[in-house]
Write an enzyme that holds these catalytic residues in place. Structure first.
Site, short mmCIF file in Angstrom:
data_model
loop_
_atom_site.label_atom_id
_atom_site.label_comp_id
_atom_site.label_asym_id
_atom_site.label_seq_id
_atom_site.Cartn_x
_atom_site.Cartn_y
_atom_site.Cartn_z
N GLY A 282 0.88 -1.18 0.00
CA GLY A 282 0.00 0.00 0.00
C GLY A 282 0.90 1.21 0.00
O GLY A 282 1.88 1.23 -0.74
N SER B 29 5.93 -5.50 -0.89
CA SER B 29 5.93 -4.09 -1.31
C SER B 29 6.25 -3.16 -0.12
O SER B 29 7.36 -3.23 0.43
CB SER B 29 4.59 -3.78 -1.97
OG SER B 29 4.63 -2.56 -2.65
N ALA B 30 5.32 -2.32 0.33
CA ALA B 30 5.58 -1.45 1.48
C ALA B 30 6.03 -2.26 2.70
O ALA B 30 6.91 -1.83 3.46
CB ALA B 30 4.34 -0.64 1.82
N HIS C 243 8.83 -3.56 -6.70
CA HIS C 243 8.24 -3.29 -8.03
C HIS C 243 9.29 -2.71 -8.96
O HIS C 243 8.99 -1.79 -9.74
CB HIS C 243 7.08 -2.29 -7.93
CG HIS C 243 5.95 -2.70 -7.03
ND1 HIS C 243 4.99 -3.61 -7.40
CD2 HIS C 243 5.62 -2.32 -5.77
CE1 HIS C 243 4.12 -3.76 -6.41
NE2 HIS C 243 4.48 -2.99 -5.41
N GLU D 135 8.94 -7.67 -9.87
CA GLU D 135 7.71 -8.34 -9.42
C GLU D 135 7.81 -9.85 -9.64
O GLU D 135 8.10 -10.30 -10.76
CB GLU D 135 6.51 -7.75 -10.16
CG GLU D 135 6.26 -6.32 -9.72
CD GLU D 135 5.10 -5.66 -10.45
OE1 GLU D 135 4.67 -6.18 -11.50
OE2 GLU D 135 4.63 -4.62 -9.96
#
Lengths: 235, 235
Positions: free
Chosen positions: A90, A122-123, A159, A194
């Site tokens: 997020g 991700s985050a 990413h 990814e």
């Protein structure tokens, strides 16, 4: 002893949430019945409950229960007692702000150092590095610090995206941005494409998944590493 | 009386630095012989001197001299006395950190409010909004605040990019990021495509250039506005 999966993304193109990595997670989380979920990054601004449901739906496929940390009166205790922890993606700035607000940085660092298995996407992976200074996210809230868990002696760029040679857009490429980071900071950065992740177990840090990753070391030409490469020397 | 050109980019594809907007700048800066340049954003980590030379080379084509603010012992006085000011693009976090470090936020705000003509491109445009919370840049340094000049009652997103419907990349689109911003902040955001700029004169804020811009208002569906649209109602 650290036991972490630090993944570029939760979702690869054409596949469901966490689907590409569920087999790996079955093994990784084999001793846990329940996974504590940290939904603070709120992708697209969705609520903590909605986000937790999304994670629960994926983990139900491998027989795990998911509970959101926001449902605990004492989130510090929730982390200390967790069998396993997952922090979803997020907005990194929102995630870090909430972690500081709830006094969770120190306890999370201690808990992960002691071996509670942790999945970040991700985050949730960005925060495993030294700082969030190589996040791709928009700085939509002002956190009290950019410093994070330092579970790795370098930074993550999730990413990771190769330059689009056909683009007419003049905004900076990812590589340019990471080089700018190294005009002001010396730690290495790993650009995780990814579908790639780092498996950290004790002193071992290994690149997993099908793709190469790109390493940016201070004052060196960036270079590619193959899946399976050991990165415990990188700092 | 504000007199500002707030541009998405310094450079459009296939054309030289500032080339697309030089005719406009000839008129805009007609009363100035010398432009004070703020090179703090250091694109790609280049030095203040190198960056100032780049700006000087472009402005020499319209007969203007350029001096870098870093060459002044007292940058506050340099801003107060400037005939015209240009802040170039690069990294918004670096730019804002330097502006705070040199105590330039207040004096810049006062000087621009009093009418000194100002050109901003990219990061230099971001700082004209309320905050840098809609910057596209990597947060490579930690500034003391995300608050900026507030010369506009809304935020800028420079280098605005439409979603690439062919992409298999799972990172957030620009539109998703701006919507996330509005999960935590209520001000409008204007997505300025490359080659577009806002001309602010007194109470008037007009979109210029050949392209439409995209407006994001809190709790509204984003919409396009045509070049020439007056935006003085937007807040």
């Amino acid at each position: 002893m650290r036991n972490l999966i630090i993944a570029s993304t939760s979702t690869v193109h054409g596949s469901g949430y966490l689907e590409y990595i569920l087999d790996e997670l079955t093994v990784f989380f084999k001793d846990a019945k329940t996974v504590l979920f940290i939904p603070y990054a709120r992708p697209g601004g969705i609520s903590h409950d909605e986000y937790t449901e999304k994670a629960a739906s994926a983990f139900s496929k491998i027989g795990k229960k998911v509970v959101g940390i926001h449902t605990f009166k004492n989130p510090v205790e929730a982390i200390k007692k967790a069998e396993a922890i997952f922090t979803g993606g997020g907005n990194t700035f929102v995630l870090v702000s909430q972690l500081y607000k709830n006094n969770l940085i120190a306890v999370l660092k201690e808990t992960l150092t002691n071996g509670t298995p942790y999945l970040g996407t991700s985050a949730g992976s960005n925060i495993c590095g030294l700082t969030i200074k190589t996040s791709n996210d928009m700085p939509i809230v002002y956190p009290p610090s950019f410093n994070t868990l330092g579970m790795l002696p370098f930074n993550i760029n999730p990413h990771y995206l190769d330059p689009d040679t056909n683009s007419k857009h003049m905004g900076e490429t990812r590589e340019t941005r990471i080089k700018e980071f190294q005009s002001y900071n010396t730690p290495p950065v790993i650009g995780l494409r990814e579908g790639s992740w780092l498996h950290v177990k004790g002193d071992s840090i290994v690149l997993k998944g099908n793709l190469e990753a790109r390493i940016f070391e201070y004052n060196k030409t960036p270079y590619e590493i193959a899946s399976g490469t050991q990165l415990n020397h990188l700092k």
